[in-house]
Design a protein around this motif. Structure first.
Motif, PDB file in Angstrom:
ATOM      1  N   VAL A  13    -109.503   7.806 -83.348  1.00  0.00           N
ATOM      2  CA  VAL A  13    -108.729   8.640 -82.656  1.00  0.00           C
ATOM      3  C   VAL A  13    -109.775   9.717 -81.862  1.00  0.00           C
ATOM      4  CG1 VAL A  13    -107.352  10.660 -82.786  1.00  0.00           C
ATOM      5  CG2 VAL A  13    -106.588   8.539 -83.784  1.00  0.00           C
ATOM      6  N   THR A  14    -110.931   9.816 -82.733  1.00  0.00           N
ATOM      7  CA  THR A  14    -111.719  10.890 -81.837  1.00  0.00           C
ATOM      8  C   THR A  14    -112.819  10.495 -81.046  1.00  0.00           C
ATOM      9  OG1 THR A  14    -113.202  10.934 -84.037  1.00  0.00           O
ATOM     10  CG2 THR A  14    -111.193  12.570 -83.591  1.00  0.00           C
ATOM     11  N   LYS A  15    -112.621   9.320 -80.707  1.00  0.00           N
ATOM     12  CA  LYS A  15    -113.685   8.654 -80.202  1.00  0.00           C
ATOM     13  C   LYS A  15    -113.617   8.184 -78.480  1.00  0.00           C
ATOM     14  CE  LYS A  15    -114.161   4.018 -81.252  1.00  0.00           C
ATOM     15  NZ  LYS A  15    -114.399   2.933 -82.112  1.00  0.00           N
ATOM     16  N   THR A 337    -109.350  20.090 -78.437  1.00  0.00           N
ATOM     17  CA  THR A 337    -110.986  19.716 -78.728  1.00  0.00           C
ATOM     18  C   THR A 337    -111.281  18.622 -79.671  1.00  0.00           C
ATOM     19  OG1 THR A 337    -111.023  21.596 -80.669  1.00  0.00           O
ATOM     20  CG2 THR A 337    -111.447  22.229 -78.160  1.00  0.00           C
ATOM     21  N   ASN A 338    -112.457  18.048 -79.300  1.00  0.00           N
ATOM     22  CA  ASN A 338    -112.860  16.849 -80.163  1.00  0.00           C
ATOM     23  C   ASN A 338    -114.364  16.819 -80.215  1.00  0.00           C
ATOM     24  OD1 ASN A 338    -112.700  14.143 -81.182  1.00  0.00           O
ATOM     25  ND2 ASN A 338    -111.561  13.377 -79.750  1.00  0.00           N
ATOM     26  N   ASN A 339    -114.824  16.137 -81.075  1.00  0.00           N
ATOM     27  CA  ASN A 339    -116.415  15.853 -81.138  1.00  0.00           C
ATOM     28  C   ASN A 339    -116.903  17.230 -81.392  1.00  0.00           C
ATOM     29  OD1 ASN A 339    -116.255  13.276 -80.711  1.00  0.00           O
ATOM     30  ND2 ASN A 339    -116.229  13.273 -78.715  1.00  0.00           N
ATOM     31  N   PHE A 340    -117.930  17.656 -80.375  1.00  0.00           N
ATOM     32  CA  PHE A 340    -118.422  19.146 -80.600  1.00  0.00           C
ATOM     33  C   PHE A 340    -117.987  20.126 -79.423  1.00  0.00           C
ATOM     34  CE2 PHE A 340    -121.433  16.160 -82.943  1.00  0.00           C
ATOM     35  CZ  PHE A 340    -121.858  16.872 -83.927  1.00  0.00           C
ATOM     36  N   SER A 362     -99.148  28.969 -77.495  1.00  0.00           N
ATOM     37  CA  SER A 362    -100.315  28.300 -77.432  1.00  0.00           C
ATOM     38  C   SER A 362    -100.361  27.106 -78.548  1.00  0.00           C
ATOM     39  CB  SER A 362    -101.332  29.264 -77.641  1.00  0.00           C
ATOM     40  OG  SER A 362    -102.641  28.546 -78.076  1.00  0.00           O
ATOM     41  N   LYS A 363    -100.448  25.907 -78.220  1.00  0.00           N
ATOM     42  CA  LYS A 363    -100.780  24.800 -79.285  1.00  0.00           C
ATOM     43  C   LYS A 363    -102.413  24.245 -79.250  1.00  0.00           C
ATOM     44  CE  LYS A 363     -96.321  24.227 -79.697  1.00  0.00           C
ATOM     45  NZ  LYS A 363     -95.439  24.326 -80.886  1.00  0.00           N
ATOM     46  N   GLY A 364    -102.914  24.782 -80.203  1.00  0.00           N
ATOM     47  CA  GLY A 364    -104.234  24.096 -80.298  1.00  0.00           C
ATOM     48  C   GLY A 364    -104.437  22.916 -81.172  1.00  0.00           C
ATOM     49  N   ILE A 365    -105.226  21.926 -80.806  1.00  0.00           N
ATOM     50  CA  ILE A 365    -105.410  20.644 -81.579  1.00  0.00           C
ATOM     51  C   ILE A 365    -106.834  20.400 -81.686  1.00  0.00           C
ATOM     52  CG2 ILE A 365    -104.783  18.199 -81.617  1.00  0.00           C
ATOM     53  CD1 ILE A 365    -102.604  18.873 -79.210  1.00  0.00           C
ATOM     54  N   SER A 366    -107.472  20.541 -82.932  1.00  0.00           N
ATOM     55  CA  SER A 366    -108.932  20.363 -83.180  1.00  0.00           C
ATOM     56  C   SER A 366    -109.021  18.964 -83.994  1.00  0.00           C
ATOM     57  CB  SER A 366    -109.452  21.337 -84.280  1.00  0.00           C
ATOM     58  OG  SER A 366    -108.821  22.495 -83.889  1.00  0.00           O
ATOM     59  N   ALA A 367    -110.064  18.182 -83.337  1.00  0.00           N
ATOM     60  CA  ALA A 367    -110.588  17.060 -84.020  1.00  0.00           C
ATOM     61  C   ALA A 367    -112.060  16.831 -84.088  1.00  0.00           C
ATOM     62  CB  ALA A 367    -109.728  15.727 -83.016  1.00  0.00           C
ATOM     63  N   GLY A 368    -112.625  15.936 -84.618  1.00  0.00           N
ATOM     64  CA  GLY A 368    -114.013  15.650 -84.615  1.00  0.00           C
ATOM     65  C   GLY A 368    -114.647  16.959 -85.508  1.00  0.00           C
ATOM     66  N   ASP A 400    -111.078  16.952 -91.430  1.00  0.00           N
ATOM     67  CA  ASP A 400    -111.722  18.122 -92.264  1.00  0.00           C
ATOM     68  C   ASP A 400    -112.968  18.744 -91.811  1.00  0.00           C
ATOM     69  OD1 ASP A 400    -113.317  16.110 -93.171  1.00  0.00           O
ATOM     70  OD2 ASP A 400    -112.448  16.385 -95.260  1.00  0.00           O
ATOM     71  N   GLN A 401    -113.318  18.003 -90.530  1.00  0.00           N
ATOM     72  CA  GLN A 401    -114.836  18.681 -90.053  1.00  0.00           C
ATOM     73  C   GLN A 401    -114.552  19.795 -89.018  1.00  0.00           C
ATOM     74  OE1 GLN A 401    -117.800  18.072 -91.625  1.00  0.00           O
ATOM     75  NE2 GLN A 401    -116.293  17.339 -93.109  1.00  0.00           N
ATOM     76  N   CYS A 402    -113.329  20.157 -88.457  1.00  0.00           N
ATOM     77  CA  CYS A 402    -112.994  20.619 -87.243  1.00  0.00           C
ATOM     78  C   CYS A 402    -112.562  22.111 -87.899  1.00  0.00           C
ATOM     79  CB  CYS A 402    -112.086  20.268 -86.418  1.00  0.00           C
ATOM     80  SG  CYS A 402    -110.818  19.527 -87.501  1.00  0.00           S
ATOM     81  N   GLY A 403    -112.463  23.161 -86.796  1.00  0.00           N
ATOM     82  CA  GLY A 403    -112.068  24.524 -87.235  1.00  0.00           C
ATOM     83  C   GLY A 403    -111.075  24.847 -86.295  1.00  0.00           C
ATOM     84  N   ALA A 404    -109.984  25.468 -86.743  1.00  0.00           N
ATOM     85  CA  ALA A 404    -108.932  26.353 -85.860  1.00  0.00           C
ATOM     86  C   ALA A 404    -108.850  27.681 -86.257  1.00  0.00           C
ATOM     87  CB  ALA A 404    -107.555  25.498 -86.183  1.00  0.00           C
TER      88      ALA A 404
END
Lengths: 483, 251, 472
Positions: A13-15, A337-340, A362-368, A400-404
């Protein structure tokens, strides 16, 4: 399903690959690298600007030199060397275009790849397009149609030449060059952008749209948009952006100013898809943007909708200054946001007039390994009696490696107003995933469905044509997972 | 044989819930599984459908002549196993229409068929809605969001009708239903019954079985089927209560 | 005591720096070596940083310059006020039997012994005395719960504090009565008062603590209190802070808590009156299964200012926290709330809730509220909310339509708003008393007379309050 498969799917998904990363070989007219007063004179001369414009730029530049880069945002990046940037790049065959046939075919091809056709088909979609490549507006469509209604829609440079009185009257009144570091920089070096003027009582029959693209290497893009809606005017305005994939970071520092008079309404929609950098966080656009609208007239309304999927760094707070009584400000945002990638984005609602209303969703989606922050200010001044704000900021974490993060600031100086802020942070529940799986939908598709559902409230605010594009973008950013 | 469960043992977080269960289901049959709370009925449903966290420590689940224990939940679903959830989850922002279209097309893709054209899909929806007397408005809403208990259960049967499973497991579909909703749900199920499919109806009470008449009734206690019989077993159980069963199982 | 006339002419920071350099021996007279070492480090840090100022993000809305640029007297030796101690510290909450500990102008005042062991085994006494008696506890906990890079107020406290309260609840010990710390400021001169508290709860222990800050006269003062609390596995702490100082006073109150596995705390900060108040509460959840309730109520008027900065660090998995602050602001009062929940990577299954609700009663009252979340773990439930509003006009009308006067209707609604916090007080007698105080405060009675109502048993008429629960 095991944790391992789960991880694989998240990896999957994050690629997502960036699909707009091509580079077009167009001959460019470049300013010398670096920033001095000479650079600014060069830009101004290239653009054959009047003296007052040069003066404005120089004032901004001198002010910028006294400023320091802001550090308060939840963003980390190596220092930007402002002397290592080319501040002006323009396709060389700068054309006095009278028809599309005269546009550089390479350019047309570029816009075709972006899915933006500058041709007559757009008429059917009811969209007029101003295309800005690197720093220069290359083509504005449908000017004639719009002119019949008295609407001015042209590149900023043309506006400076043809409508100096309007530019002088409004430019810098909402975002003064003293506003912040990047606003000062933009005011000094901006190269082009869009200008739109809606006369009294006119509702624009077309959706107006600007496409921004950074193409040349080592360049920054500094465009400026100014939209003025006179009494009772209405326009829906859309902005899209892309850039090639490059290993080095590129700087984008734009300004958007909107002014609405009594009963006027401007709806501004953005799908931001600057190159986000690769999976290791290399490259990508630094996106530092100042967007602000002034609801100057009574009962006027400004609505910002944004879908932020690109850029390695996003620093952006589209704002509304609600000056007119009963004026309305809105902000709807989906930031992925994804990857870095790092995003620090949100809105500011400054209530000055009586009975003013604002809404922030506001809807934030964090990945990677990304970090996604909402930062917003709601300020109710003493004169803004009976004002209301409602803010809702939700975060969704994929992995579990991302931040929100959520950083709301609420400043209320009046007792008759009501301000409410709500926020939640969640992940996709295993129950939801299993429910989808049980109906035969694989996990990747299920995540896509659920993410789209989560963002729906905001996507619904986009003009139809953009909504489709935005959904596609979500699927690219969270590759394949969005149906 | 459609479903053949052999000596199944299932544990959740290391705790054994199902302890050596056997069950055979043929096409065209309706099996009822009864038993007191906490005996492992829902765990059995979860194990058949492949829910994460339900560890099969022993035994096999054969479905359409393959052991499906290693399969992901979505693959099992695409092979025609359907679960009507006891507690259907809400998925905000995802419309029922979009959800079911995605599900149907996933199934078609699995079978190598092209996606169903939008028009055809909408027609199919209309047709199946009538079957369970589901209100049109419900399908425009987000999945299960703001549905009443009864609406959620009807919605499960509606989905079953659309997906046309070979093996449908109804987990406590009757719980929380008033008598009218119960009739509607039962009517939907009965219309879907055919020689080509089978039902496993998990229920706590005999009430539902008056409307969905089973061919076999199994009684579960402490992770096992302790008694099997005809539909009369359900009546006997209703009459004597589960206490009788405990004595029976101890005996 | 010899009076240092020079010190009152300088701004506070310069005065303190000069005083430290000149009186090091006096300050460290009672120290164990470890404490002196920390003093020196903190002093160096303070020399570099000074007091915080409004240019710093966390102090943006609270201008402490007005306090720190003033001149104060910082007493270096125990004052001789033994005479009316019994009277001064008599506390008489109906049906509320507490074990009291008294502080005057920042000094521990002992009725019997400076360090005592209560029947159930709790050790309580003067900070100065305790460090010699329990050096191993100090070495283990003191200066370790407050972060080393804490702000200038904490640094100067570490450098120059001379007394405070020490409480040690050994493993398995449970407090029989609520322990009450009464702190009073009473001096003709404008005082700078520092106190330092160290509270250690052993495994499976329990402590109920009430901490009252009061001023007696109308002289202004600046109080800088730092409290470090360690809550070991499975221990339980209830901490009530009552803040009721005069309009001229400034209170900087920093509380740092570290919690180990399966421990529970509930803090309730009730602010009734004070010129300028800043509460820093920082809770570190360092053991799985720990839970923190961090609650507060502030009722401010005139030109009072309150700033609550609450930080909760979820450092490990499976912890829960619940943060609720409510405030009513009248006249020209201003309030700041900054809640900060930080969920570390891998602190999965965190459940954190944060809320701040405010009512503004006048057009001149202001509130800045900043409920922040910073989250690095995905399997968490975090939510926060903030509201600013006024009394519900519909409810007002409803109540008035039943024949209740506007003033009483207003009172009723304000009281209902505050009740969420008051009802969280689990000691019934205290809850009733606080309830009573809130009602009085809302009627404006407490602000008429800035005396502490808790000293209602004291003979001097000045601080006598006629509290009759049946009247409300």
């Amino acid at each position: 399903m095991s944790d391992q498969t789960n991880n694989n799917i998240l990896d999957e998904v994050t690629k997502g690959e960036y699909k707009f990363g091509f580079y077009t070989d167009i001959e460019n007219d470049l300013a010398p690298r670096g920033l001095t007063e000479d650079t600014i004179r060069f830009i101004s001369a290239k653009k054959e600007e009047p003296e007052w414009m040069l003066e404005f730029r120089l004032k901004a530049f001198r002010h910028w030199q006294t400023l320091e880069e802001p550090e308060w945002a939840h963003l980390h990046h190596p220092p930007i060397d402002f002397q290592d940037i080319i501040y002006f790049a323009a396709p060389k065959k700068k054309p006095q275009l009278s028809s599309l046939d005269e546009v550089d075919p390479e350019l047309l091809d570029t816009f075709d790849k972006l899915g933006i056709s500058l041709d007559e088909q757009k008429r059917l979609a009811g969209v007029a397009v101003d295309a800005v490549i690197d720093s220069v507006s290359v083509k504005t469509t449908f000017q004639d149609t719009l002119a019949k209604h008295g609407i001015i829609f042209c590149s900023f440079s043309e506006a400076v030449k043809n409508h100096p009185e309007l530019v002088k009257k409004y430019m810098g009144t909402v975002v003064p060059y003293t506003d912040n570091y990047y606003a000062a920089l933009n005011s000094a070096v901006f190269s082009d952008g869009s200008f739109c003027y809606i006369p009294k009582g006119v509702r624009s029959p077309l959706e107006l749209s600007t496409y921004f693209r950074i193409n040349a290497a080592n360049t920054g893009q500094f465009e400026r948009t100014l939209i003025v809606a006179e009494e009772g005017g209405y326009v829906s305005y859309m902005e899209g952006c892309t850039a090639p994939m490059r290993d080095e970071n590129q700087l984008h520092a734009a300004i958007v100013e909107i002014i609405t008079m009594d009963d006027a309404e401007v709806k501004y929609s953005t799908v931001q898809n600057w190159y986000p950098g690769d999976k290791q966080g290399k490259g990508g656009v630094y996106n530092f943007v100042t967007k602000r609208g002034l609801c100057k007239g009574n009962r006027s309304k400004i609505s910002w909708t944004q879908v932020e999927t690109g850029s390695s760094i996003t620093w952006k707070y589209p704002s509304c200054v609600l000056m007119g009584d009963n004026s309305i400000g809105e902000f709807y945002s989906v930031a992925v946001t994804n990857n870095f990638q790092q995003a620090d984005t949100g809105s500011k609602m400054i209530h000055l007039g009586k009975n003013t209303r604002s809404t922030i969703i506001s809807k934030g989606i964090s990945a990677g390994k990304s970090n996604n922050s909402y930062r917003g200010l709601v300020k109710i001044m003493p004169g803004a009696i009976n004002s209301r704000n409602f803010s809702q900021c939700d975060s969704l974490l994929l992995g579990d490696q991302c931040g929100a993060h959520t950083f709301p600031y609420i400043d209320t100086r009046n007792q008759s107003s009501i301000v409410e802020h709500e926020a939640t942070t969640s992940k996709i529940s295993e129950d939801q995933l299993f429910y989808c799986n049980q109906r035969g939908i694989d996990t990747e598709k299920a995540i896509g469905l659920i993410v789209n559902g989560y963002a729906k409230e905001v996507l619904n605010k986009l003009p139809m044509e953009f909504a489709v594009e935005a959904q596609k973008l979500l699927s690219i950013t969270l590759e394949g997972s969005v149906g | 044989m459609l479903l053949n469960i052999k000596n199944l043992t299932v544990a959740i977080e290391g705790k054994e819930i199902i302890k050596g269960l056997n069950l055979q289901v043929n096409k065209g049959e309706v099996h009822a599984i009864m038993g007191p709370n906490g005996t492992g009925k829902s765990t059995l449903a979860a194990a058949i459908t492949g829910r994460e966290g339900y560890e099969v420590t022993e035994g096999e689940i054969w479905y359409k002549d393959q052991n499906i224990i290693e399969m992901d939940a979505d693959e099992r679903a695409n092979l025609g196993i359907f679960l009507s959830f006891q507690y259907p989850v809400e998925i905000p922002g995802v419309s029922m229409t979009n959800f079911m279209r995605t599900a149907i097309n996933a199934q078609r893709e699995y079978r190598g068929l092209p996606p169903m054209p939008a028009g055809e899909f909408l027609k199919l929806m209309e047709e199946k809605k009538k079957l369970v007397d589901i209100h049109s408005k419900l399908t425009n809403r987000s999945v299960n969001e703001g549905f009443s208990g009864g609406e959620k259960k009807k919605n499960e049967i509606f989905q079953m009708a659309l997906l046309e499973p070979t093996l449908a497991i109804l987990d406590e579909t009757d719980s929380g239903l008033d008598i009218d909703a119960l009739r509607t749900v039962a009517k939907g199920v009965n219309e879907l019954r055919s020689e080509e499919n089978a039902f496993v109806v998990i229920t706590h009470y005999q009430r539902l079985l008056e409307y969905i008449v089973p061919d076999f009734v199994h009684v579960m206690y402490d992770g096992k089927i302790v008694k099997s019989g005809s539909k009369n077993l359900a009546l006997e159980l209703e009459d004597k209560g589960y206490e009788w069963l405990k004595e029976h199982s101890l005996a | 005591m010899e009076k240092d006339t020079l010190q009152q002419a300088l701004p506070l920071d310069q005065m303190l720096i000069a005083q430290y350099q000149k009186n090091k021996e006096l300050i460290t007279a009672n120290d164990i070596q470890y404490v002196s070492k920390l003093r020196e480090e903190a002093f160096q840090t303070f020399m570099e940083s000074g007091f915080p100022h409004s240019g710093m993000e966390q102090w943006r809305h609270t201008d402490v310059d007005v306090l720190t640029e003033d001149a104060y007297l910082n007493e270096m030796e125990v004052p001789d006020t033994k005479k009316d101690i019994e009277e001064l510290f008599r506390c008489d909450i109906h049906n509320f039997d507490t074990e009291t500990v008294s502080m005057l102008n920042g000094w521990y005042i002992d009725k019997d012994s400076p360090l005592k062991t209560l029947p159930e085994g709790i050790v309580v006494g003067s900070f100065r005395e305790a460090m010699k008696a329990y050096p191993q506890i100090f070495e283990k906990f003191y200066g370790k719960i407050a972060p080393r890079n804490a702000n200038g107020f904490v640094q100067i406290n570490t450098a120059m504090m001379q007394d405070g309260v020490f409480i040690w609840v050994p493993d398995g010990v449970k407090s029989a009565k609520t322990l009450q710390i009464i702190k009073i400021i009473n001096k003709e001169e404008q005082l700078f008062v520092q106190s330092r508290n160290l509270i250690v709860l052993g495994k499976n222990s329990e402590l109920s603590l009430m901490h009252c800050d009061d001023s007696v006269n109308q002289q202004s003062s600046l109080v800088n209190t730092v409290t470090e609390i360690f809550v070991d596995e499975n221990a339980n702490l209830e901490l009530y802070k009552l803040q009721n100082l005069n309009d001229q006073s400034g209170l900087i109150n920093s509380t740092f808590v570290q919690q180990m596995a399966n421990s529970n705390i509930k803090t309730n900060t009730l602010t009734f009156n004070c010129g300028l108040i800043r509460n820093n509460i920082h809770v570190k959840l360092d053991g799985q299964g720990s839970h923190a309730d961090v609650l507060g109520l502030y009722l401010m008027d005139k030109q009072q200012h309150i700033d609550n900065q609450i930080r909760i660090d979820h450092n490990v998995a499976h912890c829960t926290s619940n943060e609720l602050f409510k405030g009513i602001l009248d006249e020209e009062a201003s309030a700041v709330f900054n809640g900060y929940i930080h969920v570390a990577r891998d602190a999965q299954k965190t459940n954190a809730y944060q809320n701040n609700n405010n009512i503004l009663l006048t057009p001149t009252a202001t509130i800045n509220t900043m409920p922040f979340l910073e989250i690095y773990a995905d399997d968490v439930k975090c939510s926060h909310g903030a509201t600013v509003g006024q009394l519900d006009q519909e409810a007002m009308f409803y109540i008035r339509s039943r024949g209740i006067s506007a003033a009483n209707a207003r009172l009723l609604l304000m009281y209902a708003f505050a009740a969420d916090i008051i009802n969280e007080i689990s000691i019934e007698a205290l809850r009733q008393r606080i309830d009573d105080m809130v009602k009085k405060r809302l009627r404006g009675e407490l602000s008429v007379c800035d005396k502490c109502v808790l000293h209602c048993g004291a003979p001097e008429k000045d601080y006598h309050f006629d509290i009759d629960l049946s009247k409300i």
